[in-house]
Write a protein that holds these residues in place. Structure first.
Motif, PDB file in Angstrom:
ATOM      1  N   ASN A  16      51.414  33.006 -36.102  1.00 15.95           N
ATOM      2  CA  ASN A  16      51.267  34.018 -37.165  1.00 15.95           C
ATOM      3  C   ASN A  16      51.461  35.451 -36.677  1.00 15.95           C
ATOM      4  O   ASN A  16      50.908  36.383 -37.255  1.00 15.95           O
ATOM      5  N   SER A  17      52.267  35.609 -35.629  1.00 17.70           N
ATOM      6  CA  SER A  17      52.533  36.966 -35.139  1.00 17.70           C
ATOM      7  C   SER A  17      53.806  37.555 -35.741  1.00 17.70           C
ATOM      8  O   SER A  17      54.106  38.722 -35.501  1.00 17.70           O
ATOM      9  N   ARG A 119      49.670  40.624 -32.052  1.00 17.29           N
ATOM     10  CA  ARG A 119      48.931  40.901 -33.298  1.00 17.29           C
ATOM     11  C   ARG A 119      47.741  41.832 -33.070  1.00 17.29           C
ATOM     12  O   ARG A 119      47.474  42.702 -33.881  1.00 17.29           O
ATOM     13  N   ASP A 120      46.993  41.619 -32.001  1.00 18.99           N
ATOM     14  CA  ASP A 120      45.807  42.438 -31.768  1.00 18.99           C
ATOM     15  C   ASP A 120      45.502  42.496 -30.269  1.00 18.99           C
ATOM     16  O   ASP A 120      46.252  41.946 -29.456  1.00 18.99           O
ATOM     17  N   ASP A 123      45.724  39.575 -27.809  1.00 17.87           N
ATOM     18  CA  ASP A 123      47.037  39.102 -27.364  1.00 17.87           C
ATOM     19  C   ASP A 123      47.549  39.835 -26.126  1.00 17.87           C
ATOM     20  O   ASP A 123      48.563  39.451 -25.549  1.00 17.87           O
ATOM     21  N   TYR A 138      54.064  45.351 -31.871  1.00 17.36           N
ATOM     22  CA  TYR A 138      52.609  45.237 -32.012  1.00 17.36           C
ATOM     23  C   TYR A 138      52.221  45.471 -33.478  1.00 17.36           C
ATOM     24  O   TYR A 138      52.931  46.125 -34.233  1.00 17.36           O
ATOM     25  N   TRP A 139      51.070  44.928 -33.859  1.00 14.35           N
ATOM     26  CA  TRP A 139      50.609  44.994 -35.242  1.00 14.35           C
ATOM     27  C   TRP A 139      49.647  46.156 -35.503  1.00 14.35           C
ATOM     28  O   TRP A 139      49.692  46.757 -36.560  1.00 14.35           O
TER      29      TRP A 139
END
Length: 182
Positions: A16-17, A119-120, A123, A138-139
């Motif tokens: 889910n990235s 994602r965060d 990671d 990056y998210w």
């Protein structure tokens, strides 16, 4: 059939990235530029991959890939079963299609150049275990500062369209270099 040496490039990150979304965008843009692309996807969710409409491999083909395969737990969708297919086996199979680019979604620990999706903060450990990172997506905005302190690798926020254009340009340059060698 002429031998083609394709560019091999990975899109990696945890589940889910955004790997499939970015891979599909790259496939579509490469197809628009006339770059023949195939994909290999690692099925990292355990068990055998199933063929279901609107799953990742179908999305890849709909986006413009000439072919797409997925491997997981000893099953390779092209309906070849009962053998554990290495990434090298899959790459060899996909060269049949004479692609300019083989995009690999997953297989984090392989050594091909790659786009890493984070994602965060959890990671960030991937920076130590993943090699040959060409760029990072990056998210969370607060990750930018951490990434610029830890690495000199180009970094883009997930909403920054430059991540796709930068990666597309890199792939086109690599294809051009391969064409000059042949």
């Amino acid at each position: 059939m002429a031998l083609v040496t394709p560019v091999i490039f990975q899109v990696v990150g945890y589940q889910n990235s955004g790997k499939t979304t970015i891979t599909s965008k790259l496939i579509n843009l490469l197809a628009e530029k006339g770059v023949k692309t195939v994909t290999i996807k690692h099925h990292g969710h355990g068990g055998r991959p199933e063929y279901l409409p609107l799953k990742d491999t179908e999305k890849h083909v709909k986006a413009g890939a000439l072919a797409s395969i997925v491997e997981g737990n000893g099953s390779l969708l092209l309906q070849a079963e009962n053998h554990n297919y290495s990434l090298e086996d899959q790459i060899e199979l996909m060269t049949f299609f004479q692609p300019d680019v083989i995009l690999i979604e997953g297989y984090k620990l392989e050594s091909f150049p790659k786009l890493l999706l984070l994602r965060d903060e959890n990671d960030l450990s991937l920076l130590k275990s993943v090699s040959n990172i060409a760029a990072i997506v990056y998210w969370k905005a607060k990750m930018e500062k951490v990434l610029t302190l830890k690495t000199n690798i180009p970094c883009f926020h997930i909403d920054d369209k430059r991540a796709i254009t930068w990666t597309l340009k890199l792939l086109q340059e690599l294809v051009h270099k391969m064409d000059q060698k042949s």
